[in-house]
Design a protein around this motif. Structure first.
Motif, mmCIF file in Angstrom:
data_model
loop_
_atom_site.group_PDB
_atom_site.id
_atom_site.type_symbol
_atom_site.label_atom_id
_atom_site.label_comp_id
_atom_site.label_asym_id
_atom_site.label_seq_id
_atom_site.Cartn_x
_atom_site.Cartn_y
_atom_site.Cartn_z
ATOM 1 N N VAL A 1 0.859 -1.178 0.000
ATOM 2 C CA VAL A 1 0.000 0.000 0.000
ATOM 3 C C VAL A 1 0.893 1.225 0.000
ATOM 4 N N ALA A 2 0.628 2.130 -0.909
ATOM 5 C CA ALA A 2 1.396 3.378 -0.981
ATOM 6 C C ALA A 2 2.904 3.093 -0.955
ATOM 7 N N GLY B 1 -2.023 -1.541 13.119
ATOM 8 C CA GLY B 1 -1.052 -1.437 12.043
ATOM 9 C C GLY B 1 -0.488 -2.756 11.569
ATOM 10 N N THR C 1 -5.924 -4.071 5.894
ATOM 11 C CA THR C 1 -5.320 -4.283 4.569
ATOM 12 C C THR C 1 -5.724 -5.649 4.015
HETATM 13 P P1 ADP Z 1 -4.718 -2.713 11.128
HETATM 14 O O1 ADP Z 1 -6.090 -2.794 10.523
HETATM 15 O O2 ADP Z 1 -4.161 -4.047 11.504
HETATM 16 O O3 ADP Z 1 -4.659 -1.759 12.276
HETATM 17 P P2 ADP Z 1 -3.995 -1.577 8.565
HETATM 18 O O4 ADP Z 1 -4.143 -2.685 7.609
HETATM 19 O O5 ADP Z 1 -5.081 -0.549 8.589
HETATM 20 O O6 ADP Z 1 -3.714 -2.153 10.027
HETATM 21 O O7 ADP Z 1 -2.649 -0.806 8.280
HETATM 22 C C1 ADP Z 1 -1.397 -1.476 8.118
HETATM 23 C C2 ADP Z 1 -0.365 -0.471 7.668
HETATM 24 O O8 ADP Z 1 -0.655 -0.071 6.333
HETATM 25 C C3 ADP Z 1 -0.323 0.799 8.497
HETATM 26 O O9 ADP Z 1 1.027 1.180 8.630
HETATM 27 C C4 ADP Z 1 -1.087 1.794 7.656
HETATM 28 O O10 ADP Z 1 -0.662 3.108 7.885
HETATM 29 C C5 ADP Z 1 -0.780 1.321 6.255
HETATM 30 N N1 ADP Z 1 -1.890 1.627 5.327
HETATM 31 C C6 ADP Z 1 -3.078 0.997 5.279
HETATM 32 N N2 ADP Z 1 -3.871 1.519 4.329
HETATM 33 C C7 ADP Z 1 -3.161 2.527 3.776
HETATM 34 C C8 ADP Z 1 -3.417 3.453 2.728
HETATM 35 N N3 ADP Z 1 -4.569 3.457 2.061
HETATM 36 N N4 ADP Z 1 -2.444 4.357 2.425
HETATM 37 C C9 ADP Z 1 -1.265 4.362 3.085
HETATM 38 N N5 ADP Z 1 -0.964 3.503 4.073
HETATM 39 C C10 ADP Z 1 -1.888 2.602 4.424
#
Ligand code: ADP
Ligand code: MG
Length: 241
Positions: A13-14, A39, A44
């Motif tokens: 992602v990004a 995180g 994701t």
């Molecule tokens: P969780 O749901 O387990 O708390 P996430 O899957 O939301 O974790 O996030 C995992 C990592 O991916 C984090 O570091 C988050 O900042 C990054 N991340 C998730 N979605 C995005 C996005 N759309 N753009 C940038 N970074 C993202």
């Protein structure tokens, strides 16, 4: 009997690699809880399974009954039987819930003849105010109403496999019990398989996990039975991060 197989799934992602080879197999009637620190990549994982834009698959596969889900647009994954209950349900001004459900049933080749009666029956089961189905989707609903709304859609569409991303975030104890119980009922009544992402084992008072998996740093680092959730509640994630 349906099976969702997530195999060596890698997602960035990004520009950041977030999932580093996730393996999970979820069959009809089973409840798999995925727990993990903030995180870790839980949302994701749900986004990648459903095909949310911006989540780049860098390896691995996701199949439902042998069909490659990653090759399909999101709506076709939903028609095939996948369903996401969102952590933060999206507000859609101008689109009513009952119209959304009618469209979704139509796309699945299912009748809408008794939809109003079905909505009334299902709304009563989870204490959802039936007047809200006439309102724009999720607009100005409370946290509990949004999650009841999400649960109502799940109950009526009766998917094969549902992913619930923090069903327990943003709702009060009564709403949590109503929603969790309805999902548990679906595992018995329509043989729903569920991937349940949560931080708190309180959800499991109504929705009983058969398996608990810990996701940390983009991988499943431990799997076990319901006792693993009790262990986490007691000791936290320190041993896994
Ligand atoms: P969780 O749901 O387990 O708390 P996430 O899957 O939301 O974790 O996030 C995992 C990592 O991916 C984090 O570091 C988050 O900042 C990054 N991340 C998730 N979605 C995005 C996005 N759309 N753009 C940038 N970074 C993202
Ligand atoms: Mg999340």
């Amino acid at each position: 009997m349906s099976t969702l197989v997530i195999s060596d799934l890698r997602v960035s992602v990004a520009g950041n690699q977030i999932l580093n080879g996730v393996n999970l197999t979820i069959s009809s009637g089973e409840v798999h809880a995925v727990m993990g620190p903030n995180g870790a990549g839980k949302s994701t994982l749900s986004a990648a399974i459903m095909g949310k834009p911006g989540y780049v698959i860098t390896g691995g596969s996701v199949t439902l009954d042998g069909v490659d889900m990653l090759a399909l647009p999101t709506w076709e994954r939903a028609v095939a039987g996948l369903h996401l209950v969102m952590q933060y349900p999206t507000e859609v001004p101008g689109v009513k819930l009952n119209d959304t459900l009618a469209e979704a049933l139509g796309a699945r080749g299912r009748s809408t003849a008794t939809l109003d009666a079905t909505i009334a029956k299902e709304a009563a089961r989870i204490n959802f105010d039936p007047d809200l189905v006439q309102r724009p989707l999720n607009v100005d609903l409370s946290g509990g109403e949004k999650k009841r709304n999400e649960t109502l859609q799940l109950a009526i569409l009766a998917p094969k496999i549902a992913i619930l991303d923090e069903l327990d975030s943003g709702l009060d104890i009564d709403a949590l019990r109503d929603c969790a119980k309805r999902v548990e009922d679906a595992t018995k009544e329509t043989d729903l398989g569920a991937l349940v992402i949560t931080h708190y084992s309180r959800l499991f008072e109504e929705l009983k996990p058969d398996f608990v998996h810990i996701l940390a740093k983009g991988k499943i680092v431990k799997s076990g039975g319901p006792e693993l959730a009790d262990e986490l509640e007691r000791d936290g994630y320190a041993a896994f991060v």
